[in-house]
Write an enzyme that holds these catalytic residues in place. Structure first.
Site, short mmCIF file in Angstrom:
data_model
loop_
_atom_site.label_atom_id
_atom_site.label_comp_id
_atom_site.label_asym_id
_atom_site.label_seq_id
_atom_site.Cartn_x
_atom_site.Cartn_y
_atom_site.Cartn_z
N HIS A 127 0.85 -1.19 0.00
CA HIS A 127 0.00 0.00 0.00
C HIS A 127 0.88 1.24 0.00
O HIS A 127 1.70 1.42 0.90
CB HIS A 127 -0.95 -0.03 1.21
CG HIS A 127 -1.97 -1.11 1.08
ND1 HIS A 127 -2.33 -1.94 2.10
CD2 HIS A 127 -2.70 -1.51 -0.01
CE1 HIS A 127 -3.26 -2.80 1.67
NE2 HIS A 127 -3.49 -2.55 0.39
N GLU A 146 1.72 3.65 3.03
CA GLU A 146 2.21 3.08 4.29
C GLU A 146 3.73 3.14 4.31
O GLU A 146 4.42 2.13 4.27
CB GLU A 146 1.63 1.66 4.45
CG GLU A 146 0.11 1.70 4.52
CD GLU A 146 -0.59 0.35 4.38
OE1 GLU A 146 0.07 -0.69 4.46
OE2 GLU A 146 -1.83 0.35 4.21
N ARG A 173 -3.38 4.79 -1.96
CA ARG A 173 -3.17 3.44 -1.44
C ARG A 173 -2.88 2.41 -2.54
O ARG A 173 -2.03 1.53 -2.40
CB ARG A 173 -4.44 3.03 -0.69
CG ARG A 173 -4.58 1.53 -0.39
CD ARG A 173 -5.94 1.28 0.27
NE ARG A 173 -6.31 -0.11 0.35
CZ ARG A 173 -6.16 -0.87 1.44
NH1 ARG A 173 -5.62 -0.35 2.51
NH2 ARG A 173 -6.56 -2.12 1.44
N HIS A 197 2.76 -3.86 6.63
CA HIS A 197 1.79 -2.79 6.38
C HIS A 197 1.78 -1.84 7.57
O HIS A 197 2.39 -2.09 8.60
CB HIS A 197 0.38 -3.38 6.21
CG HIS A 197 0.18 -4.14 4.95
ND1 HIS A 197 -0.60 -3.69 3.92
CD2 HIS A 197 0.64 -5.35 4.54
CE1 HIS A 197 -0.61 -4.56 2.93
NE2 HIS A 197 0.14 -5.60 3.28
N GLU A 244 0.83 -5.15 10.87
CA GLU A 244 0.49 -3.72 10.89
C GLU A 244 1.44 -3.05 11.88
O GLU A 244 1.40 -3.33 13.08
CB GLU A 244 -0.98 -3.51 11.30
CG GLU A 244 -2.00 -4.11 10.35
CD GLU A 244 -2.09 -3.45 8.97
OE1 GLU A 244 -1.49 -2.35 8.81
OE2 GLU A 244 -2.72 -4.02 8.08
N1 ARG Z 1 -2.55 -1.60 6.13
C1 ARG Z 1 -3.94 -1.77 6.33
C2 ARG Z 1 -4.60 -2.31 5.11
O1 ARG Z 1 -4.01 -3.06 4.46
C3 ARG Z 1 -4.59 -0.62 6.93
C4 ARG Z 1 -4.78 -0.81 8.39
C5 ARG Z 1 -5.31 0.34 9.10
N2 ARG Z 1 -6.43 0.93 8.41
C6 ARG Z 1 -7.67 0.54 8.56
N3 ARG Z 1 -8.58 1.09 7.81
N4 ARG Z 1 -8.01 -0.32 9.43
O2 ARG Z 1 -5.73 -2.07 4.80
ZN ZN Z 2 -1.81 -1.94 4.06
#
Ligand code: ARG
Ligand code: ZN
Length: 444
Positions: free
Chosen positions: A209, A212, A263, A335, A407
Site C-alpha cells: 500500500h 504506508e 493506497r 503494512h 500492521e
Molecule cells: N494496512 C492496512 C490495510 O491493508 C490498513 C490498516 C489500518 N487501516 C484501517 N482502515 N483499518 O488495509
Molecule cells: Zn496496508
C-alpha cells in the site's frame, strides 16, 4: 554488479484497457483534479492533493447501539477509516473532510458519542512528516543516498539496493522479477551466506500500500542490518532472505509527488474519476479472489481488479514466490498501522489453517522480543477485518509454513520520520526468533 532478470518478459502483461479509453481518461484527469480524496477537489499550488483542514478523529463507541450509529454516520458520509475494530471499548479513527466536520460533530453530540481530534490539520501533519524531502540532496557524491532518518524516493531505495549488490557481490543479489504498470522495475533482494541448496528462506515485503511509508523504510532497514551489520551474521546461518521493499513502486512515487494518501496501484480501470484509478494489490491474489472484504467497484480503496493477478505487480510477485515455494518457510508482509501480527485466514471469520497453533506460538515468541511497542497477535479477521484475495492467504494456500502480515506502529499513515529508527530497531529484534526457527527447517 549483479542484477539478475528473473523471467521478466514472460510475466509482463499489456495494459488491460483500450488505448482510446486510456487517452480519454488521462486527458480528463489533467483537466480535473489529481486524485482528490472522497470527491474533494482541492490542490496545493504545486498541483498536489491538499489535505488542508482535514482532520482525523478518534471515537470510542462504548456500546453496541452507539457503534451501529457511528457506522451509519461513517457510511453516510463515505468517511475513510484509518483504524477499525469490532471491540466497542476500543477507538476507531476516521478521516473527516472539512466540509462535513460541523455536521458530523452535531450528529455525534446528538447521540452522545464523544470524540477526540487526533490530527487537527492533516496537511500540516503531512508537511511535518518528512522534513528532509524538500532539502537538496545531502551528498550527491556518496555511494548511496539511503538513511533511516527520513523517508526516501524510489530512486534512493533502488540506488541503495544496487550499491549493496555491487559492494557485496557474494552476499547480495538484486533480482529483477518484473515491471510495474508504469514500467518501474520490481526488485527482490536475495541475501545469502550459505552454499547449501537446501537452505530454507524467509520472505519479507513492504510497500503493498503506497501510503504506508514505514513499511518500505523497515524492509530496507532489515536489508541494511542483514548485509552491513556484522553482529547480525547469525541471522544468515542456514537461512536465506528474499526481501522486496517496494511491491507497489508506482503508487509509492505517486504518494511522494501527488497525493500522500494514495493506497492502490496506478493502473487505469476504465473510470474517468481520479480516485477510481488503481487496484488494491492486497485484494488481487488468486485465492478466494473477489469474496467479502474486497470490492468490484474501481472507486473503492479495496478494489480487487478485473481478475485475480490482473496486475503486473501481483503477477510478478506470485510467480517469484511460487518459484521459491519449497525454500520459503516464513512469510512476512509489512503494512501500517495497528501494531498487529496477523495470521490467516483473512477471507473468512473463524476459519484457520490446520497448523494455526504452531504459527501462533512462533508469532507470540517473536512479539515477546519487542520492548518499545506492543503488538497484538492473532487471526486477521479478529484483529482487523475480512480481506478476500489478500497476499498472506495466498502465501499460506501455496504451502508456506509460517505466514504473517504485520500492521506496524504507530497510528495512521502519517508517521514523522523520527519514528523510523525506533519502529525498525524494535521490530528487528523479532528476526532472531524467526531465523532461529527457520534455520531448523530444510528447503524441500
Ligand atoms: N494496512 C492496512 C490495510 O491493508 C490498513 C490498516 C489500518 N487501516 C484501517 N482502515 N483499518 O488495509
Ligand atoms: Zn496496508
Amino acid at each position: 554488479m549483479s542484477i539478475v532478470p528473473v523471467a521478466a518478459e514472460k510475466h509482463s502483461s499489456p495494459p488491460k484497457m483500450s488505448t482510446l479509453v486510456f487517452i480519454f481518461a488521462v486527458s480528463f484527469l489533467t483537466i480535473a483534479c489529481h486524485a482528490a480524496p472522497r470527491g474533494q477537489c482541492k490542490a496545493n499550488r504545486d498541483n498536489t492533493v491538499s489535505y488542508t483542514g482535514f482532520q482525523v478523529w478518534t471515537i470510542t463507541p462504548h456500546s453496541k447501539a452507539k457503534q451501529s450509529t457511528l457506522m451509519k454516520i461513517i457510511r453516510h458520509y463515505n468517511l475513510e477509516m484509518w483504524k477499525e475494530t469490532n471491540e466497542i471499548h476500543e477507538p476507531v479513527n476516521i478521516m473527516v473532510p472539512p466540509r462535513y466536520q460541523k455536521e458530523i460533530r452535531l450528529r455525534l453530540e446528538e447521540v452522545k458519542i464523544p470524540y477526540d481530534v487526533e490530527i487537527s490539520d492533516l496537511q500540516k501533519a503531512i508537511s511535518n512528516e518528512n522534513p528532509r524531502t524538500n532539502a537538496s540532496a545531502a551528498n550527491p557524491k556518496a555511494a548511496h543516498q539511503m538513511d533511516w532518518t527520513s523517508y526516501h524516493r524510489l530512486d534512493d531505495i533502488y540506488g541503495y539496493l544496487t550499491y549493496l549488490a555491487d559492494r557485496y557481490p557474494c552476499r547480495v543479489q538484486l533480482l529483477n522479477v518484473g515491471s510495474s504498470y508504469e514500467g518501474r522495475p520490481l526488485y527482490v533482494v536475495h541475501i545469502t551466506n550459505s552454499t547449501s541448496p537446501n537452505t530454507p528462506a524467509i520472505w519479507v515485503d513492504g510497500g503493498f500500500h503506497a501510503r504506508e511509508w514505514i513499511s518500505p523504510a523497515l524492509a530496507t532497514y532489515i536489508i541494511q542490518q542483514l548485509v552491513e551489520e556484522p553482529s547480525n551474521a547469525k541471522l544468515l546461518v542456514n537461512v536465506n532472505w528474499y526481501i522486496m521493499p517496494v511491491v507497489n513502486p508506482d503508487g509509492y512515487e505517486y504518494t511522494h509527488l501527488k497525493n500522500r494518501l494514495w493506497r492502490k496501484t496506478r493502473s487505469p480501470t476504465g473510470s474517468s474519476s481520479a480516485k477510481c484509478q488503481g487496484v488494491d494489490l492486497n485484494r488481487n491474489f488468486d485465492f478466494k479472489w473477489g469474496g467479502p472484504g474486497s470490492s468490484s467497484n474501481p472507486c473503492s480503496q479495496v478494489y480487487k481488479g478485473p481478475s485475480a493477478f490482473s496486475e503486473p505487480e501481483t503477477l510478478a510477485y506470485s510467480n517469484f514466490i511460487s518459484s521459491k515455494s519449497n525454500e520459503i518457510k516464513l512469510y512476512l508482509s509489512l503494512h501500517s498501522s495497528g501494531q498487529l501480527i496477523m495470521l490467516p485466514w483473512g477471507y473468512e471469520r473463524n476459519t484457520f489453517p490446520s497448523d494455526y497453533d504452531e504459527m501462533l506460538t512462533l508469532a507470540k515468541n517473536a512479539a515477546c522480543k519487542f520492548r518499545k511497542f506492543t503488538y497484538k497477535v492473532g487471526n486477521k479477521v479478529d484483529l482487523l477485518y475480512q480481506a478476500s484475495g489478500n497476499s498472506a492467504d495466498w502465501a499460506k494456500s501455496i504451502g508456506i509454513k509460517y505466514v504473517y502480515s504485520v500492521e506496524l506502529p504507530i497510528n495512521g499513515f502519517i508517521l514523522p520520520a523520527s519514528n523510523i529508527l525506533p519502529v525498525s530497531q524494535d521490530f528487528f529484534r523479532a528476526m532472531d526468533v524467526f531465523a532461529a526457527e527457520v534455520s531448523t527447517l530444510s528447503a524441500v
